[in-house]
Design a protein around this motif. Sequence first.
Motif, PDB file in Angstrom:
ATOM      1  N   GLN A   1      53.555  32.193  51.993  1.00  0.00           N
ATOM      2  CA  GLN A   1      52.870  32.814  50.856  1.00  0.00           C
ATOM      3  C   GLN A   1      51.964  33.945  51.341  1.00  0.00           C
ATOM      4  OE1 GLN A   1      53.549  31.506  47.696  1.00  0.00           O
ATOM      5  NE2 GLN A   1      54.952  30.083  48.719  1.00  0.00           N
ATOM      6  N   SER A   2      51.348  34.635  50.401  1.00  0.00           N
ATOM      7  CA  SER A   2      50.402  35.705  50.744  1.00  0.00           C
ATOM      8  C   SER A   2      49.087  35.493  49.996  1.00  0.00           C
ATOM      9  CB  SER A   2      50.990  37.068  50.378  1.00  0.00           C
ATOM     10  OG  SER A   2      52.210  37.272  51.045  1.00  0.00           O
ATOM     11  N   PHE A   3      48.452  34.381  50.289  1.00  0.00           N
ATOM     12  CA  PHE A   3      47.190  34.080  49.617  1.00  0.00           C
ATOM     13  C   PHE A   3      46.064  34.971  50.140  1.00  0.00           C
ATOM     14  CE2 PHE A   3      48.999  29.935  48.363  1.00  0.00           C
ATOM     15  CZ  PHE A   3      48.483  29.828  47.081  1.00  0.00           C
ATOM     16  N   VAL A   4      45.257  35.458  49.218  1.00  0.00           N
ATOM     17  CA  VAL A   4      44.000  36.113  49.581  1.00  0.00           C
ATOM     18  C   VAL A   4      42.896  35.420  48.788  1.00  0.00           C
ATOM     19  CG1 VAL A   4      42.657  38.237  49.635  1.00  0.00           C
ATOM     20  CG2 VAL A   4      45.148  38.327  50.002  1.00  0.00           C
ATOM     21  N   TYR A   5      42.010  34.759  49.517  1.00  0.00           N
ATOM     22  CA  TYR A   5      40.880  34.071  48.900  1.00  0.00           C
ATOM     23  C   TYR A   5      39.640  34.940  49.036  1.00  0.00           C
ATOM     24  CZ  TYR A   5      43.731  29.820  49.110  1.00  0.00           C
ATOM     25  OH  TYR A   5      44.724  28.882  48.946  1.00  0.00           O
ATOM     26  N   ARG A   6      38.868  35.027  47.984  1.00  0.00           N
ATOM     27  CA  ARG A   6      37.540  35.670  48.046  1.00  0.00           C
ATOM     28  C   ARG A   6      36.521  34.618  47.619  1.00  0.00           C
ATOM     29  NH1 ARG A   6      37.084  41.083  48.176  1.00  0.00           N
ATOM     30  NH2 ARG A   6      35.222  41.024  46.877  1.00  0.00           N
ATOM     31  N   ILE A   7      35.756  34.139  48.589  1.00  0.00           N
ATOM     32  CA  ILE A   7      34.903  32.973  48.381  1.00  0.00           C
ATOM     33  C   ILE A   7      33.451  33.363  48.622  1.00  0.00           C
ATOM     34  CG2 ILE A   7      34.427  30.629  49.199  1.00  0.00           C
ATOM     35  CD1 ILE A   7      37.366  30.392  49.945  1.00  0.00           C
ATOM     36  N   PRO A   8      32.552  33.013  47.687  1.00  0.00           N
ATOM     37  CA  PRO A   8      31.140  33.389  47.847  1.00  0.00           C
ATOM     38  C   PRO A   8      30.575  32.900  49.182  1.00  0.00           C
ATOM     39  CG  PRO A   8      31.507  32.403  45.688  1.00  0.00           C
ATOM     40  CD  PRO A   8      32.783  32.235  46.460  1.00  0.00           C
ATOM     41  N   LEU A   9      29.943  33.804  49.924  1.00  0.00           N
ATOM     42  CA  LEU A   9      29.342  33.446  51.214  1.00  0.00           C
ATOM     43  C   LEU A   9      28.099  32.589  51.021  1.00  0.00           C
ATOM     44  CD1 LEU A   9      29.448  36.700  53.385  1.00  0.00           C
ATOM     45  CD2 LEU A   9      30.289  34.428  54.053  1.00  0.00           C
ATOM     46  N   ASN A  10      27.396  32.817  49.919  1.00  0.00           N
ATOM     47  CA  ASN A  10      26.165  32.071  49.647  1.00  0.00           C
ATOM     48  C   ASN A  10      26.315  31.362  48.303  1.00  0.00           C
ATOM     49  OD1 ASN A  10      24.597  33.090  52.000  1.00  0.00           O
ATOM     50  ND2 ASN A  10      24.970  35.044  50.963  1.00  0.00           N
TER      51      ASN A  10
ATOM     52  N   SER B   1      45.936  33.945  54.046  1.00  0.00           N
ATOM     53  CA  SER B   1      46.690  32.805  54.577  1.00  0.00           C
ATOM     54  C   SER B   1      48.134  32.830  54.112  1.00  0.00           C
ATOM     55  CB  SER B   1      46.047  31.490  54.118  1.00  0.00           C
ATOM     56  OG  SER B   1      46.845  30.389  54.535  1.00  0.00           O
ATOM     57  N   SER B   2      49.034  32.537  55.053  1.00  0.00           N
ATOM     58  CA  SER B   2      50.449  32.379  54.696  1.00  0.00           C
ATOM     59  C   SER B   2      50.723  30.986  54.160  1.00  0.00           C
ATOM     60  CB  SER B   2      51.330  32.636  55.913  1.00  0.00           C
ATOM     61  OG  SER B   2      51.048  31.673  56.908  1.00  0.00           O
TER      62      SER B   2
ATOM     63  N   THR C   1      38.541  23.710  36.796  1.00  0.00           N
ATOM     64  CA  THR C   1      39.550  24.068  37.794  1.00  0.00           C
ATOM     65  C   THR C   1      40.891  24.208  37.086  1.00  0.00           C
ATOM     66  OG1 THR C   1      40.044  21.747  38.263  1.00  0.00           O
ATOM     67  CG2 THR C   1      38.365  22.811  39.631  1.00  0.00           C
ATOM     68  N   ASN C   2      41.706  25.114  37.588  1.00  0.00           N
ATOM     69  CA  ASN C   2      43.045  25.301  37.034  1.00  0.00           C
ATOM     70  C   ASN C   2      44.074  24.622  37.929  1.00  0.00           C
ATOM     71  OD1 ASN C   2      42.197  26.988  34.884  1.00  0.00           O
ATOM     72  ND2 ASN C   2      42.041  28.705  36.329  1.00  0.00           N
ATOM     73  N   LEU C   3      45.301  24.551  37.435  1.00  0.00           N
ATOM     74  CA  LEU C   3      46.408  24.193  38.310  1.00  0.00           C
ATOM     75  C   LEU C   3      46.567  25.322  39.324  1.00  0.00           C
ATOM     76  CD1 LEU C   3      49.003  22.803  35.735  1.00  0.00           C
ATOM     77  CD2 LEU C   3      47.473  21.514  37.230  1.00  0.00           C
ATOM     78  N   GLY C   4      47.161  25.035  40.461  1.00  0.00           N
ATOM     79  CA  GLY C   4      47.238  26.028  41.521  1.00  0.00           C
ATOM     80  C   GLY C   4      46.088  25.829  42.486  1.00  0.00           C
ATOM     81  N   SER C   5      45.928  26.754  43.421  1.00  0.00           N
ATOM     82  CA  SER C   5      44.958  26.548  44.487  1.00  0.00           C
ATOM     83  C   SER C   5      43.533  26.653  43.972  1.00  0.00           C
ATOM     84  CB  SER C   5      45.176  27.567  45.608  1.00  0.00           C
ATOM     85  OG  SER C   5      44.291  27.288  46.667  1.00  0.00           O
ATOM     86  N   ILE C   6      42.733  25.629  44.260  1.00  0.00           N
ATOM     87  CA  ILE C   6      41.309  25.631  43.894  1.00  0.00           C
ATOM     88  C   ILE C   6      40.436  25.728  45.137  1.00  0.00           C
ATOM     89  CG2 ILE C   6      41.792  24.262  41.830  1.00  0.00           C
ATOM     90  CD1 ILE C   6      40.347  21.892  43.273  1.00  0.00           C
ATOM     91  N   GLY C   7      41.063  25.875  46.300  1.00  0.00           N
ATOM     92  CA  GLY C   7      40.313  25.963  47.552  1.00  0.00           C
ATOM     93  C   GLY C   7      41.283  26.006  48.710  1.00  0.00           C
ATOM     94  N   ILE C   8      40.715  25.990  49.921  1.00  0.00           N
ATOM     95  CA  ILE C   8      41.563  26.142  51.100  1.00  0.00           C
ATOM     96  C   ILE C   8      41.095  25.186  52.190  1.00  0.00           C
ATOM     97  CG2 ILE C   8      40.167  28.148  51.780  1.00  0.00           C
ATOM     98  CD1 ILE C   8      42.670  29.276  53.187  1.00  0.00           C
ATOM     99  N   ALA C   9      42.065  24.480  52.778  1.00  0.00           N
ATOM    100  CA  ALA C   9      41.761  23.596  53.902  1.00  0.00           C
ATOM    101  C   ALA C   9      41.577  24.431  55.172  1.00  0.00           C
ATOM    102  CB  ALA C   9      42.888  22.582  54.088  1.00  0.00           C
ATOM    103  N   THR C  10      40.962  23.840  56.191  1.00  0.00           N
ATOM    104  CA  THR C  10      40.640  24.595  57.395  1.00  0.00           C
ATOM    105  C   THR C  10      41.892  25.085  58.136  1.00  0.00           C
ATOM    106  OG1 THR C  10      40.444  22.514  58.594  1.00  0.00           O
ATOM    107  CG2 THR C  10      38.395  23.515  57.804  1.00  0.00           C
ATOM    108  N   ASN C  11      43.046  24.518  57.814  1.00  0.00           N
ATOM    109  CA  ASN C  11      44.286  25.023  58.428  1.00  0.00           C
ATOM    110  C   ASN C  11      44.990  26.045  57.533  1.00  0.00           C
ATOM    111  OD1 ASN C  11      45.154  23.309  56.430  1.00  0.00           O
ATOM    112  ND2 ASN C  11      46.646  22.205  57.690  1.00  0.00           N
ATOM    113  N   GLY C  12      44.340  26.492  56.471  1.00  0.00           N
ATOM    114  CA  GLY C  12      44.895  27.546  55.630  1.00  0.00           C
ATOM    115  C   GLY C  12      45.749  27.067  54.477  1.00  0.00           C
ATOM    116  N   VAL C  13      45.917  25.753  54.335  1.00  0.00           N
ATOM    117  CA  VAL C  13      46.753  25.201  53.264  1.00  0.00           C
ATOM    118  C   VAL C  13      45.937  25.079  51.972  1.00  0.00           C
ATOM    119  CG1 VAL C  13      47.913  23.070  52.508  1.00  0.00           C
ATOM    120  CG2 VAL C  13      48.375  24.022  54.783  1.00  0.00           C
ATOM    121  N   ALA C  14      46.599  25.339  50.852  1.00  0.00           N
ATOM    122  CA  ALA C  14      45.938  25.296  49.546  1.00  0.00           C
ATOM    123  C   ALA C  14      45.505  23.875  49.178  1.00  0.00           C
ATOM    124  CB  ALA C  14      46.885  25.831  48.474  1.00  0.00           C
ATOM    125  N   LEU C  15      44.360  23.787  48.490  1.00  0.00           N
ATOM    126  CA  LEU C  15      43.896  22.530  47.908  1.00  0.00           C
ATOM    127  C   LEU C  15      44.122  22.588  46.406  1.00  0.00           C
ATOM    128  CD1 LEU C  15      40.494  22.210  49.852  1.00  0.00           C
ATOM    129  CD2 LEU C  15      42.640  21.001  50.329  1.00  0.00           C
TER     130      LEU C  15
END
Length: 275
Positions: free
Chosen positions: A124-133, A86-87, A143-157
């Motif tokens: 940005q050049s975010f690459v998320y690797r999220i467990p499928l199961n 995600s950008s 949780t740390n500061l910074g992105s802890i997840g991603i909204a459906t429009n690609g924006v960091a949570l």
Amino acid sequence: MIKGEKDDTWSVELSNDLELWQGFGGAGTVVLDGSGKGELVVTPTTEAQFYRTTLSQRANSLPAPYNLFSEELTLYVDGEFMVIESSNIPNHPSPYFSRGDDRYEPYNGPNGSFRLNPNSIVSQSFVYRIPLNPVEASNKRRTNLGSIGIATNGVALFNQYAGPNNRPLTNEIDSFDQFNGHPQNTGVYHYHIEPLYLSGLEGKDGLLGVLLDGFPVYGPIENGVPVTNAELDEYHGHFHATEEFPDGIYHYHFTDTDPYLNGGEYFGIPGTQTN
Ligand SMILES: [Zn+2]
Ligand SMILES: [Zn+2]
């Protein structure tokens, strides 16, 4: 959905809606005939399985919740992980785009104390690797500061704290734009609380994103009434059936009060994000 291995080639007729062809620019060649129909040829360039979806295809393509993610994002499966690139540019206007940018819109929300922070939105050049199961973690991780997840429009949570020393959001809230987002000092736009553009689009009871541990995030309404923090556990989630997961799944909810999204630790085992 298009799915395959490197060097596979597909030739598919998808739709006569020109808009659906947008987003394929970097991935393949689209040839439109006079009627507006066309042919798409895609040759994946990575070793991993390659997925690309369009508005019309999402419903039957990726596993939930990823079938709800923006067609502007690149998503593919790599082993046990969903990879999302995600950008991080919001798909809605904001006063944090530069003036003169088509996406610039002055603040027009209800907060009389709104003040623009000094930052602006940067790609940005975010690459998320999220467990499928996703599975519950036996030892919960903070949780740390910074992105802890991603909204459906690609924006960091982001979580419920402001940098640098986990200060409460009290002051930061006044810099949230009309869609409840703002950029930090390196231009990473993010939501700490309900992303109003998405909940306007998907409904306040809709699925709005996923945290790094793979568990989905829903809006602040359920069965027509606001979800309260008291109904949620210390991680800010609970387990029951949802529209996307009829067999039931653990999920987080945005709520209107602190901690808004997550209680400070992931319920599941988090994947990673790099940027
Ligand atoms: Zn923030
Ligand atoms: Zn729920």
